[in-house]
Design a protein around this motif. Structure first.
Motif, short mmCIF file in Angstrom:
data_model
loop_
_atom_site.label_atom_id
_atom_site.label_comp_id
_atom_site.label_asym_id
_atom_site.label_seq_id
_atom_site.Cartn_x
_atom_site.Cartn_y
_atom_site.Cartn_z
N SER A 54 -3.50 6.75 -6.19
CA SER A 54 -4.02 5.48 -6.94
C SER A 54 -3.11 4.81 -7.89
N SER A 55 -2.69 5.94 -8.90
CA SER A 55 -1.86 5.42 -9.92
C SER A 55 -0.48 4.73 -9.19
N GLN A 58 -1.19 1.36 -7.88
CA GLN A 58 -1.15 0.53 -8.94
C GLN A 58 -0.05 0.20 -9.68
#
Length: 131
Positions: A54-55, A58
């Motif tokens: 997810s990081s 992003q």
């Protein structure tokens, strides 16, 4: 690809490989160090893989938006520069034409004045009266 582009691509690829190797080494070290701390088993640890994925997504989404904004800014700056250059060029051409016209007119006036003065100098003079 051109030679500089290939060199940049090669350097980027090698940099990415070095970072990937460092991350793998770090992950292995963390895993071996935490092996003794995880008495409860891997179920007790948070899902780091999902967090990392997810990081990463992003971070790349932000980078993509920044790059798109930079591209738009570059297009805007170049368009404004082209427009300003055209305006300056048009003004310079108008000014050059005006200066040329004024120079020709002034030269004609000087020539006319010289011709008039030359004609007046050649005109016969009346004799002077003696006193």
């Amino acid at each position: 690809m051109t030679a500089p582009t290939e060199q940049i691509f090669d350097l980027t690829r090698r940099g990415q490989e070095a970072v990937a190797t460092a991350v793998r080494t770090w992950a292995d070290a963390v895993q071996s160090a935490t092996g003794s701390f995880t008495a409860g088993g891997p179920d007790k640890l948070p899902d780091l893989r999902a967090f990392v994925d997810s990081s990463v997504d992003q971070a790349f989404d932000v980078a993509e938006k920044v790059l798109a904004a930079q591209r738009q800014l570059a297009h805007t700056v170049l368009a404004a520069s082209a427009q300003a250059t055209e305006a300056v060029t048009e003004q310079a051409v108008r000014t050059a034409k005006q200066v040329s016209t004024q120079t020709v007119s002034a030269a004609e006036n000087v020539a006319d004045a010289a011709e008039s003065a030359n004609g007046a100098a050649k005109a016969p003079r009346a004799p002077r009266a003696k006193a």
